[in-house]
Motif scaffolding. Structure first.
Motif, PDB file in Angstrom:
ATOM      1  N   LEU A  37      99.985  21.001  59.605  1.00 45.73           N
ATOM      2  CA  LEU A  37      99.357  20.920  60.925  1.00 45.73           C
ATOM      3  C   LEU A  37      99.070  19.475  61.322  1.00 45.73           C
ATOM      4  CD1 LEU A  37      97.981  22.508  63.311  1.00 45.73           C
ATOM      5  CD2 LEU A  37      95.854  22.310  61.983  1.00 45.73           C
ATOM      6  N   LEU A  38      99.383  19.132  62.569  1.00 44.97           N
ATOM      7  CA  LEU A  38      99.008  17.855  63.158  1.00 44.97           C
ATOM      8  C   LEU A  38      97.933  18.091  64.204  1.00 44.97           C
ATOM      9  CD1 LEU A  38     102.526  16.194  63.628  1.00 44.97           C
ATOM     10  CD2 LEU A  38     100.928  15.920  61.723  1.00 44.97           C
ATOM     11  N   MET A  39      97.258  17.000  64.603  1.00 41.28           N
ATOM     12  CA  MET A  39      96.150  17.110  65.560  1.00 41.28           C
ATOM     13  C   MET A  39      96.407  16.189  66.740  1.00 41.28           C
ATOM     14  SD  MET A  39      93.237  18.819  65.578  1.00 41.28           S
ATOM     15  CE  MET A  39      91.935  18.942  66.817  1.00 41.28           C
ATOM     16  N   TRP A  40      96.180  16.714  67.944  1.00 39.25           N
ATOM     17  CA  TRP A  40      96.306  15.904  69.168  1.00 39.25           C
ATOM     18  C   TRP A  40      94.992  15.973  69.935  1.00 39.25           C
ATOM     19  CZ3 TRP A  40      99.174  12.355  71.481  1.00 39.25           C
ATOM     20  CH2 TRP A  40      98.934  12.114  72.837  1.00 39.25           C
ATOM     21  N   MET A  41      94.535  14.817  70.440  1.00 37.51           N
ATOM     22  CA  MET A  41      93.317  14.795  71.237  1.00 37.51           C
ATOM     23  C   MET A  41      93.527  13.959  72.493  1.00 37.51           C
ATOM     24  SD  MET A  41      90.151  14.600  68.533  1.00 37.51           S
ATOM     25  CE  MET A  41      90.410  12.880  68.127  1.00 37.51           C
ATOM     26  N   THR A  42      92.776  14.273  73.535  1.00 36.99           N
ATOM     27  CA  THR A  42      92.816  13.495  74.767  1.00 36.99           C
ATOM     28  C   THR A  42      92.591  12.017  74.445  1.00 36.99           C
ATOM     29  OG1 THR A  42      91.974  15.343  76.089  1.00 36.99           O
ATOM     30  CG2 THR A  42      91.679  13.128  76.977  1.00 36.99           C
ATOM     31  N   PRO A  43      93.456  11.114  74.936  1.00 30.67           N
ATOM     32  CA  PRO A  43      93.258   9.685  74.660  1.00 30.67           C
ATOM     33  C   PRO A  43      92.043   9.127  75.404  1.00 30.67           C
ATOM     34  CG  PRO A  43      95.113   9.993  76.154  1.00 30.67           C
ATOM     35  CD  PRO A  43      94.708  11.364  75.693  1.00 30.67           C
ATOM     36  N   THR A  44      91.196   8.432  74.694  1.00 28.88           N
ATOM     37  CA  THR A  44      90.009   7.810  75.277  1.00 28.88           C
ATOM     38  C   THR A  44      90.312   6.360  75.657  1.00 28.88           C
ATOM     39  OG1 THR A  44      89.226   7.230  73.079  1.00 28.88           O
ATOM     40  CG2 THR A  44      88.412   9.286  74.020  1.00 28.88           C
ATOM     41  N   GLY A  45      89.340   5.708  76.291  1.00 25.84           N
ATOM     42  CA  GLY A  45      89.552   4.352  76.776  1.00 25.84           C
ATOM     43  C   GLY A  45      89.527   3.290  75.699  1.00 25.84           C
ATOM     44  N   ARG A  46      88.894   3.571  74.585  1.00 28.22           N
ATOM     45  CA  ARG A  46      88.822   2.586  73.512  1.00 28.22           C
ATOM     46  C   ARG A  46      88.558   3.284  72.184  1.00 28.22           C
ATOM     47  NH1 ARG A  46      82.883  -0.353  73.626  1.00 28.22           N
ATOM     48  NH2 ARG A  46      81.700   1.349  74.554  1.00 28.22           N
ATOM     49  N   SER A  47      88.792   2.526  71.117  1.00 25.46           N
ATOM     50  CA  SER A  47      88.541   3.040  69.780  1.00 25.46           C
ATOM     51  C   SER A  47      87.273   2.406  69.230  1.00 25.46           C
ATOM     52  CB  SER A  47      89.721   2.705  68.853  1.00 25.46           C
ATOM     53  OG  SER A  47      89.419   3.009  67.516  1.00 25.46           O
ATOM     54  N   PHE A  48      86.503   3.199  68.482  1.00 34.63           N
ATOM     55  CA  PHE A  48      85.267   2.715  67.892  1.00 34.63           C
ATOM     56  C   PHE A  48      85.425   2.464  66.399  1.00 34.63           C
ATOM     57  CE2 PHE A  48      83.963   4.608  71.813  1.00 34.63           C
ATOM     58  CZ  PHE A  48      82.877   3.859  72.239  1.00 34.63           C
ATOM     59  N   GLU A  49      86.652   2.536  65.865  1.00 32.14           N
ATOM     60  CA  GLU A  49      86.887   2.326  64.444  1.00 32.14           C
ATOM     61  C   GLU A  49      86.804   0.848  64.097  1.00 32.14           C
ATOM     62  OE1 GLU A  49      89.882   6.144  63.841  1.00 32.14           O
ATOM     63  OE2 GLU A  49      90.644   4.097  63.676  1.00 32.14           O
TER      64      GLU A  49
END
Length: 675
Positions: free
Chosen positions: A663-675
């Protein structure tokens, strides 16, 4: 292994062949004095290449240990008839024992000769491995140079570089196909890795002769300036590139399959290079396959058969929608025989009467009844549906229903993708002196704009978007082809650059590139989706941190697999920010009414052929939650309130179809990454 060792001994040491060929009487009186075998530590004491050796040789020490083989350490005066353990037997059995002694002596002499041969062969194999390692190092360097030439558009040097690559690859293949490598490949444990090195060398040779050299010949002299200049795409040059890639695709695909079939290496030094080779070839194969499929349709899409109109939509991730963001700005792009004409960005159209926008009953139930988005009357809400082809059809409908020209497709970009393009072309400067470039475009467009007085926001946004698009269109001819390809590829894979074509064949070609943004419809390659939509009426989603995790699968008796999925939506604002720092355009109207929260609609979608179970939501306020079906996929949807500094957590089980891949996961792209 014994057969290979015996064969090697016969040809390298010669002892086995000699004793088999002598008469028995001569064998009884002949004294064999094998030459001393050089100690293994002397042979393998040199420092080997990191790519081909550890602190030990590919051949295990036991292959060289005389004691472990049950053979006395060779000495210059060793005689099989007088050595310990081989004394004469009593006279009563003289003939029988002498025959036994002779047979055993012959075997021991053969073994001794093999040991000698292996010692010598091992030394030469070690030298051969170092040669291959050196060639591999130079090959990597030259391949990097070849790629850099493509990236910079300096294609005049491609053919010379290709000749070097072909020479090095041929040398590697020739070296690894020698009998030494054949013998080494059957040695226990490490032999399989030696076989992998031989295959990699063969693949490198095939790629050099069947891909690199033909590509260099076809693309020599082709630069981005010959593809794109003065706002025009040279369709003939584009077709040359497409045809070249299409012709090379079978060889790339064959090489990728050969490397994928190698499995995992045993030696640490080989693991990383092998995995890197797999990843690189798989990505190259996917790109080549997609390009081969799109090639026949590309000229028409570029206006070769008549002018084409495309609606370009900027998705604003600060007011998030399922496919990316609020489609608040749009413009018309016309392309006629490669010549591009850009319109001006304008705000999304006015609302229609409630229920006017033609959602299907299924879409209406999910995005309006459960998620409560209002997408049946607001053009800025139509991409509440997670399928971009459907969202694009609705965007096209809204555009044309307002009396605008008919469009042949829809192109969606977001400020993060625009920023990556400016990173290639250079930045722009607005009238007030604001520099917008490849480091800050997303933050300016998604956040800093909203600190301006309300009346200045839309004009500033339109100015930045217009300057940026014109900069990109006027400067693409100066960027490298591979740099542009990587930027576009990243935009596609992240869902920040999406394309919909109204023509079914052309849409199929876009799908082959993975740029269509469709929800998962392949049960054997399952992708679970998690989509979000801003119900706050704000620009707060610049502060939304969205993460997911997927557990290892549990396989059931029927072949299905179950995964534990966790999704977190973290509101990174603080109450102090919301009350005292952020402007009202970011916080939304009357935020105190809902405790300064993010009001966020959600949709968890199972992959095709799969299900969602045990769905749980842990949030400050859960306002709606229900199961439904959308596009044939099982979904759970609703909306929650997330207070400042708080987190909404969604946990559920996803079960995939029997026999499906991981299984892979897809999510709505956000404006920035917090990583």
């Amino acid at each position: 292994m014994a057969e290979h060792m015996q064969h090697d001994g016969q040809h390298s040491g010669g002892a086995g062949k000699h004793f088999r060929g002598e008469k028995e009487e001569e064998a009884q009186t002949r004294v064999v004095r094998p030459k001393p075998v050089r100690a293994v530590s002397d042979v393998y004491g040199e420092s080997g290449s990191a790519e081909f050796s550890q602190s030990h040789s590919y051949l295990p020490a036991s292959s060289y240990s005389h004691q472990e083989a049950g053979v006395p350490a060779p000495q210059t005066d060793w005689n099989p008839y007088t050595a310990a353990g081989f004394s004469e037997a009593p006279h009563g059995h003289h003939h029988h024992h002498h025959k036994s002694h002779r047979t055993l002596a012959i075997v021991l002499c053969i073994v001794a000769a093999v040991v000698v041969a292996l010692g010598v062969s091992g030394y030469f194999f070690y030298k051969s491995a170092k040669t291959v390692a050196a060639d591999a190092s130079m090959l990597v360097s030259e391949t990097t140079s070849f790629s850099n030439s493509l990236a910079s558009g300096n294609t005049s040097s491609l053919e010379a570089s290709a000749q070097k690559i072909e020479g090095l690859a041929s040398s590697m293949e020739e070296e690894t196909q020698s009998p030494l490598w054949g013998v080494a490949s059957v040695v226990p444990v490490v032999g399989s890795d030696i076989s992998k090195v031989r295959t990699l060398a063969s693949v490198a040779h095939d790629l050099s002769t069947k891909v690199v050299t033909p590509a260099a010949q076809s693309l020599s002299g082709v630069t981005m300036s010959s593809v794109f200049s003065d706002g025009k795409i040279d369709i003939a040059t584009v077709q040359t590139i497409c045809n070249t890639v299409s012709d090379l695709q079978p060889a790339i695909d064959s090489s990728a399959k050969r490397v994928d079939a190698l499995g995992t290496a045993q030696l640490d030094q080989l693991k990383e290079p092998l995995e890197k080779a797999k990843t690189t070839l798989d990505e190259l194969d996917a790109a080549a396959t997609g390009m081969a499929k799109v090639a026949p349709s590309l000229p028409a899409m570029l206006g070769a058969d008549g002018a084409r109109n495309y609606l370009v939509v900027a998705q604003n991730n600060s007011e998030i929608r399922s496919t990316g963001g609020f489609p608040g700005s749009r413009m018309l792009l016309t392309i006629d025989n490669g010549q591009i004409e850009l319109g001006s960005f304008e705000a999304v159209g006015d609302h229609f009467a409630a229920g006017t926008i033609p959602l299907t009953d299924e879409e209406y139930h999910v995005v309006n009844d459960i998620m409560q988005t209002g997408a049946t009357f607001a053009p800025g809400d139509v991409n509440a549906v997670p399928s971009f082809p459907r969202a694009a059809q609705l965007m096209k409908w809204c555009w044309e229903a307002e009396g605008n020209d008919t469009v042949d497709g829809v192109i969606a970009i977001d400020p993060v993708f625009l920023q990556s393009l400016l990173g290639l072309t250079g930045g722009v400067t607005t009238e007030d002196g604001t520099v917008v470039d490849g480091t800050n475009a997303a933050e300016i467009l998604l956040n800093k704009t909203y600190y301006l007085p309300t009346a200045e926001q839309d004009p500033f946004f339109a100015e930045v978007a217009g300057l940026a698009m014109n900069k990109v269109m006027s400067s693409l001819g100066s960027v490298g082809m591979t740099d542009l390809a990587k930027t576009v590829g990243d935009g596609v894979s992240q869902g920040r650059f999406l394309i919909y074509m109204d023509n079914a064949d052309e849409e199929s070609a876009i799908a082959s590139l993975g740029a269509e943004g469709e929800v998962n419809q392949d049960s054997q390659n399952p992708v679970a989706g998690f989509y979000v939509y801003d119900k706050t009426g704000s620009k707060l989603d610049w502060y939304l941190d969205m993460k997911s995790s997927v557990s290892a699968p549990t396989t059931k008796a029927d072949g299905t697999k179950s995964y534990q999925v966790t999704v977190t939506l973290h509101n990174t604002t603080t109450l102090e920010q919301m009350e005292n720092e952020l402007p009202s355009y970011i916080t939304g109207s009357t935020p105190e009414v809902h405790n300064y929260s993010m009001i966020t609609s959600f949709m968890a979608m199972a992959p095709a052929g799969g299900t969602i179970s045990d769905f749980r939501v842990d949030a400050d306020e859960v306002n709606s939650e229900s199961e439904a079906t959308l596009y044939g996929n099982d979904v759970w949807a609703g909306y929650v309130n997330i207070y400042p500094s708080a987190t909404a957590t969604f946990t559920y089980t996803v079960t995939t179809a029997a026999g499906a891949n991981d299984l892979l996961m897809w999510m709505t792209p956000t404006g920035r990454s917090f990583e």
